[in-house]
Design an enzyme around this catalytic site. Structure first.
Site, PDB file in Angstrom:
ATOM      1  N   LYS A  25      -5.757  23.096   2.691  1.00 12.21           N
ATOM      2  CA  LYS A  25      -4.599  22.192   2.759  1.00 12.21           C
ATOM      3  C   LYS A  25      -4.291  21.595   1.403  1.00 12.21           C
ATOM      4  O   LYS A  25      -3.140  21.389   1.054  1.00 12.21           O
ATOM      5  CB  LYS A  25      -4.874  21.012   3.708  1.00 12.21           C
ATOM      6  CG  LYS A  25      -4.955  21.359   5.159  1.00 12.21           C
ATOM      7  CD  LYS A  25      -5.229  20.116   5.993  1.00 12.21           C
ATOM      8  CE  LYS A  25      -6.593  19.505   5.783  1.00 12.21           C
ATOM      9  NZ  LYS A  25      -7.734  20.331   6.108  1.00 12.21           N
ATOM     10  N   GLY A  64     -12.502  16.474   2.066  1.00 19.92           N
ATOM     11  CA  GLY A  64     -12.622  16.838   0.664  1.00 19.92           C
ATOM     12  C   GLY A  64     -11.584  17.891   0.354  1.00 19.92           C
ATOM     13  O   GLY A  64     -11.623  18.991   0.900  1.00 19.92           O
ATOM     14  N   GLN A  99      -9.162  17.168   7.850  1.00 25.36           N
ATOM     15  CA  GLN A  99      -9.904  17.936   8.861  1.00 25.36           C
ATOM     16  C   GLN A  99      -8.996  19.003   9.499  1.00 25.36           C
ATOM     17  O   GLN A  99      -8.112  19.492   8.827  1.00 25.36           O
ATOM     18  CB  GLN A  99     -10.543  17.015   9.914  1.00 25.36           C
ATOM     19  CG  GLN A  99     -11.710  16.206   9.376  1.00 25.36           C
ATOM     20  CD  GLN A  99     -11.295  14.933   8.675  1.00 25.36           C
ATOM     21  OE1 GLN A  99     -10.491  14.192   9.183  1.00 25.36           O
ATOM     22  NE2 GLN A  99     -11.840  14.679   7.507  1.00 25.36           N
TER      23      GLN A  99
END
Ligand code: IMP
Ligand code: MG
Length: 334
Positions: free
Chosen positions: A17, A43, A176
């Site tokens: 992402k 992260g 996520q």
């Protein structure tokens, strides 16, 4: 005018992402980039001007001087936040006047982190205090950003910002992934926030503002956490090594498997995906093996093109045209 484009991870996080957010921030004209869920359990690995950056809280807009907002759907660790500003400044990225935190974003406290490090082992959390911070938010005992003096210069009232009367064009960047979503993931092996497109709306945005939804997946799946995910076979270890599948937050080795088509279809439908990026195509190309799971069976392909045609056909039946499907093989481009 209020427009929102959303970036949503269709698998278990770590699908790239950060790269898509960085790419879209550069090429489309956004006034804001908004992180809409999660804490510093996330992260995002970003390659900017040839340099590698790992961000946990701060959205990718900051690399281009776009207002970067940590939204009310997030939880924030102030220590990590200030460390990250330092890291960005140290790497030559100007942050002054570009980074904001919603007044009503909840804080991850030291006690939250201590608890998560002790108790998070069961499901293999990142130990960053995410679960306990959301528990306190929903238990109505939490602390909001507006209560922390050190955060005062960064605070933002999202209502005033979104509805100022000026044109607002937001890139909403999720953390996520769908498989870790509190409601739609494999509970209890999930995170504590809403990772779906719906999660973006929780930051004060109307459904009517949503324009494009960029789903991000990998050409194979990875998962990091304590449930068993990776089957037996050398090919999965090859994926991990070639794909550098080590967590950007905890350094843990990610478990690998072939892509599951039904999981993908579910994520595409529930998130209203309009565009889709499959990352790390180069990894399977190097291994020279291609497969997916479809209706409980493993389907193998002789070539990369055969696998891509198969996926494109399925996506077409869900209303996503070929021109909106990207197979990416680069760390910097989609
Ligand atoms: P938590 O979010 O730290 O509570 O961890 C819950 C589960 O989500 C664990 O399996 C973590 O490894 C996973 N997880 C949390 N954040 C990320 C992420 O950004 N990428 C991949 N997995 C994550
Ligand atoms: Mg990640």
């Amino acid at each position: 005018m209020l427009i929102t484009d959303v970036i949503v991870d269709l698998q278990y996080g770590d699908c790239g992402k950060g790269k898509v957010a960085h790419f879209l921030s550069k090429t489309k004209k956004y006034t804001h980039v908004l992180r809409y869920n999660g804490g510093c359990n996330a992260g995002h690995t970003i390659f900017h001007k040839g340099k590698k950056f790992v961000t946990h809280h701060i959205p990718a807009g900051v690399f281009f001087g776009v207002r970067s907002v940590i939204g009310s759907g997030c939880v924030l660790d102030p220590d990590q936040f200030f460390r990250e500003i330092k890291m960005l400044e140290g790497g030559g990225v100007a942050t002054r006047g570009k980074i904001f935190i919603a007044n009503n974003t909840h804080i991850i406290t030291q006690a939250n982190k201590d608890e998560d490090k002790k108790k998070g082992g069961k499901i293999g959390t990142t130990g960053r205090g995410n679960g306990p911070a959301y528990r306190e938010k929903y238990g109505r005992t939490g602390v909001r950003a507006e209560k922390i003096p050190a955060l005062k210069p960064y605070l933002m009232d999202l209502y005033r910002e979104w509805y100022s009367g000026k044109d607002v064009k937001i890139l909403a960047e999720g953390a996520q992934g769908f498989g870790l979503d509190i409601d739609w993931g494999d509970y209890p092996f999930v995170t504590s926030s809403h990772c779906t497109t719906a999660g973006a709306l929780l930051n004060g945005l109307p459904p009517s503002s949503i324009r494009d939804v960029w789903g991000v997946a990998k050409i194979y799946e990875t998962y990091v956490g304590s449930k068993k995910f990776q089957p037996k076979g050398k090919v999965f270890d090859q994926m991990a090594e070639l794909g550098e599948e080590y967590g950007s937050t905890t350094g843990r080795r990610r478990q690998c498997n072939w892509m599951n088509i039904q999981t993908l279809e579910r994520a595409v439908r529930m998130n209203g995906v309009t565009h889709i990026v499959f990352n790390k195509v180069d990894v399977l190309r190097t291994i020279q093996k291609w497969a997916v799971y479809d209706n409980g069976k493993k389907v193998e392909f002789k070539t990369e093109k055969a696998m891509q045609d198969f996926i494109v056909k399925r996506l077409k039946s869900l209303g996503i045209a070929r021109a909106r499907v990207y197979f990416s093989e680069s760390k910097e481009r989609i």
